[in-house]
Design an enzyme around this catalytic site. Structure first.
Site, short mmCIF file in Angstrom:
data_model
loop_
_atom_site.label_atom_id
_atom_site.label_comp_id
_atom_site.label_asym_id
_atom_site.label_seq_id
_atom_site.Cartn_x
_atom_site.Cartn_y
_atom_site.Cartn_z
N THR A 101 44.12 49.28 39.45
CA THR A 101 45.40 48.63 39.19
C THR A 101 46.56 49.47 39.72
O THR A 101 47.49 48.95 40.35
CB THR A 101 45.59 48.39 37.69
OG1 THR A 101 44.41 47.77 37.17
CG2 THR A 101 46.78 47.51 37.42
N GLY A 322 38.55 43.90 36.10
CA GLY A 322 39.57 43.67 35.09
C GLY A 322 40.79 44.55 35.30
O GLY A 322 41.12 44.94 36.42
N GLU A 323 41.48 44.85 34.19
CA GLU A 323 42.64 45.76 34.21
C GLU A 323 43.78 45.25 35.06
O GLU A 323 44.61 46.01 35.55
CB GLU A 323 42.21 47.16 34.69
CG GLU A 323 41.08 47.77 33.89
CD GLU A 323 40.58 49.07 34.48
OE1 GLU A 323 41.37 49.78 35.15
OE2 GLU A 323 39.40 49.41 34.26
N GLY A 324 43.85 43.94 35.29
CA GLY A 324 44.90 43.38 36.13
C GLY A 324 44.59 43.40 37.60
O GLY A 324 45.39 42.93 38.43
#
Length: 348
Positions: A101, A322-324
């Site tokens: 990210t 994930g995590e943006g």
């Protein structure tokens, strides 16, 4: 829960301006290249114009990648590839610029903002600007107990609302929403399963880092037990977040709703942000008109939630971290759509 009436959101949230969208469509008819040649970029530009209330659309100059962080007690059952209490390392990697990210945020020009809502660590282990909104240390184990008290759920929800106001007031054009959590996809699966009326096996995915079959079975059992606890409180969305969500999830839900009130568009990432969006949709049915689905992760719960909200992901590259990350990968497409709509000349 006292002092917070979620019914107000249904009144306060309006759809992006349909008249402006029609004007944007008419302008697109006059631009080079011919209509249809840019595919979905045209649709994105028209959506942005309606959200901004202006034609031509303004380029996206101020984007925030917002990550709500928290640990989930259900992780102690071995339902995640990450360890129980592992959100701290995810936060540190993001803050140090080592995470996917952080790298993508730098490359796309997005400001990265991490908010600790319930990381299972001493607050002194992280910067004060990250921990100042923390509601508790870790959320409860949702298969056997509530994730939050009623008061904690309201506090987290209000934090999300306040952060949406901060971003809108500072001139943010667009928010990329993600999470830094361990056990978060289990809570998300339970929320989506409850709201969609499905069995646990239908909404149990393998998480961001992937889990083996035994861990999947443990996760499925945890979601099954959480669903039993969630179903009696489906009529009260704050209580549902307290029972089966978590502080990070409650905050993101409040953020999504207040962002729609403030007419600030949001790009969703994976199954956790999809679960928050689905809860928010139950509160205010027009709210999803302010969101984009950045990418498909392959998680069955995410697919079910996005289908329920009629959101079509921009990307499908099998990215599950994930995590943006997936939402940030989609950001250049949205930026390109805005830039082309703003700068392409009209045909002579």
């Amino acid at each position: 829960m006292s002092g917070l009436n979620l019914d107000d959101f249904a009144t306060l949230i309006e759809r992006p301006d349909p008249a402006v969208r029609r004007d944007a469509e008419a302008r697109r008819e006059r631009l080079v290249p011919r209509p249809g040649a840019l595919g979905r970029l045209d649709e994105l530009a028209e959506w942005l114009a309606a959200a901004q209330g202006t034609v031509p659309v303004k380029p996206l100059e101020q984007v925030t990648a917002l990550l709500f962080a928290g640990d989930h007690g259900v992780a102690e059952l071995g339902v995640s590839a990450g360890p129980k209490g592992g959100a701290l390392e995810l936060v540190r990697a993001a803050l140090d610029g080592r995470s996917t990210t952080a790298i993508l945020a730098r490359r796309t020009g997005a400001r990265l903002r991490v908010v600790d809502m319930s990381v299972d660590c001493d607050p002194g282990e992280l910067p004060e600007e990250v921990t100042r909104h923390r509601v508790r240390r870790g959320s409860g184990r949702i298969d056997v107990e509530d994730a939050l008290t009623a008061e904690e759920a309201e506090a987290a929800f209000r934090t999300g609302m306040a952060l949406a106001d901060e971003e809108a007031d500072s001139g943010t054009d667009l928010v990329v929403l993600g999470d830094l959590s361990v056990g978060g996809t289990t809570a998300a699966g339970a929320l989506i399963g409850a709201l969609c009326g499905t069995d646990a096996s239908v909404v149990t995915g393998r998480g961001g880092a992937g889990i083996d079959d035994l861990a999947w079975m443990r996760k499925c059992a945890a979601i099954r037990d959480a669903l039993r606890r969630a179903r009696p409180v489906l009529g009260d969305q704050l209580q549902l977040l307290a029972t089966t969500g978590g502080a990070d999830i409650a905050a993101a839900t409040g953020f999504l709703l207040q962002s729609a009130v403030r007419r600030m568009p949001v790009v969703l990432d994976g199954v956790v942000s999809a679960a928050c969006a689905l809860v928010a949709q139950r509160v205010a049915f027009r709210a999803p008109d302010w969101w984009l689905a950045g990418q498909s992760t392959g998680d069955p719960a995410q697919a079910k939630a996005l289908d329920r909200m009629a959101l079509n992901p921009l990307l499908d590259h099998g990215v599950t971290v994930g995590e943006g990350t997936g939402a940030l990968l989609a950001l250049p497409l949205v930026q390109a759509a805005a830039a082309l709509a703003a700068e392409l000349p009209e045909r002579g």
